[in-house]
Design an enzyme around this catalytic site. Sequence first.
Site, PDB file in Angstrom:
ATOM      1  CE  LYS A 107      -8.132 -11.672   5.814  1.00 60.32           C
ATOM      2  NZ  LYS A 107      -9.119 -12.554   6.436  1.00 60.32           N
ATOM      3  CD  GLU A 108     -10.296  -5.377  -3.507  1.00 58.63           C
ATOM      4  OE1 GLU A 108     -11.276  -5.498  -2.741  1.00 58.63           O
ATOM      5  OE2 GLU A 108     -10.355  -4.761  -4.580  1.00 58.63           O
ATOM      6  NE  ARG A 109      -6.675  -0.912  -0.773  1.00 58.64           N
ATOM      7  CZ  ARG A 109      -7.345  -0.009  -0.086  1.00 58.64           C
ATOM      8  NH1 ARG A 109      -7.036   0.238   1.169  1.00 58.64           N
ATOM      9  NH2 ARG A 109      -8.350   0.652  -0.648  1.00 58.64           N
TER      10      ARG A 109
END
Length: 391
Positions: free
Chosen positions: A252-254
């Site tokens: 999700k961060e990416r």
Amino acid sequence: MGSSVCEEAPLLNLTPEHEMFRQSVRRFVEREINPYIDKWEADKCYPGRELFPKLGELGALGPSYPEEYGGGGGDYAYNYLMSEELGQAAALGVPMGIMVHTDMATPALAQFGSEELKQKFLVPAIQGKLISAIAVSEPDAGSDVASLTTSAVSDGDHYIINGSKMWITNGTQADFVVTLMRTTPGNSAKGMSLVVVPTDSEGFKVSRSIDKMGNHSSDTAALTYENVRVPKSFCIGEEGRGFQLQMQQFQKERLVGTGLALGGMDRCLSMTAQYCKERKTFGKPIIENQYVHFRLAELRTEVELLRQMAHHCTNQIIAGQDCTRDVSMAKLKAGRLCREVADACIQFHGGMGYAEEYPMARYYRDARLLSIGAGADEIMLTILARMEGYI
Ligand SMILES: Cc1cc2nc3c(=O)[nH]c(=O)nc-3n(C[C@H](O)[C@H](O)[C@H](O)COP(=O)(O)OP(=O)(O)OC[C@H]3O[C@@H](n4cnc5c(N)ncnc54)[C@H](O)[C@@H]3O)c2cc1C
């Protein structure tokens, strides 16, 4: 030209509610972020304590978290759309601080945290009453997450934590830091856990604030943990599964990192096209030079291709599929493309591109982070080479 996420991106199945949410985030950026951003850049920190309750009220701190915890109960397209909208802010530091809270520090807590943890940390995080950070990187362990050394030893029903973390976004103002640490001695990816560490715990210290090349409005800190005592019940999910949970959380961060980059590229390309239409050299607008409009058209093409990939990854998350391969590709491409876009936009602004009074120089500095943070380009390439069976 100009880009509307909704109109130009049919891949995501957006409803009128998604569109309303997107517009409300856009207005929030215009009213509550952009007018103050120069001050926050100069302060080297944004005021999370003031900003987060307003974001909480807007429903922007957990649009896809369950309603029973105060979230919006929507799908992940809400989070992704928020990333593109926040990416259009006049600096990327504040958006990054916000998205660390919503999509980097809290997803594992929301998915695997116990009821106690969710009530104590997730509910106030969604309301904007608590600010969160995610602490994975250490002074001697960044790309190689499996080599981290921050450790917890068991003391009855508590952990005693020792170690240090580096580069932690929101680090100077967080109320709790989701910390990846070793709960079983060793030197591999096994035996790590994600543990919620309240920053008012005795022995927890912000050792220093790190001055950076860009993202000035986002605070970045080095942290130390000296015999910090935390209940074992603050471990997210099963003890020893932290590495896996963090690898999952990274996806999700990416993705939102890619969304932030896309929002920034939309803004810079639109502003540059406008500037090139207005600015004249040799008796005609700069945009009329074929090299200039071809280059802008080429970059716009790449941006739209990347957006399709990001929307595809969003759909994978919504469908509960593993997006590791595709989001690694998207994040790699985003980091490289925003450097190219920033460079071209500076070039076509001439001297004004190099001046602080125009936004291009700031974007150039801010966007540079994406090829380093959340796994450097070379880590994305390693993941991809493995998944493609090249190594
Ligand atoms: C502004 C900012 C905010 C950040 N926020 C956070 C945060 O909130 N939480 C958090 O945990 N971390 C955060 N980070 C840390 C970030 O994730 C790390 O900087 C990143 O993972 C790289 O680690 P490193 O800096 O230790 O670089 P190193 O691991 O020392 O790597 C340096 C370089 O070596 C090369 N390299 C490394 N390994 C390989 C390899 N296997 N093959 C080929 N080349 C390789 C790459 O070019 C890499 O950039 C942040 C960093 C910055 C700069």
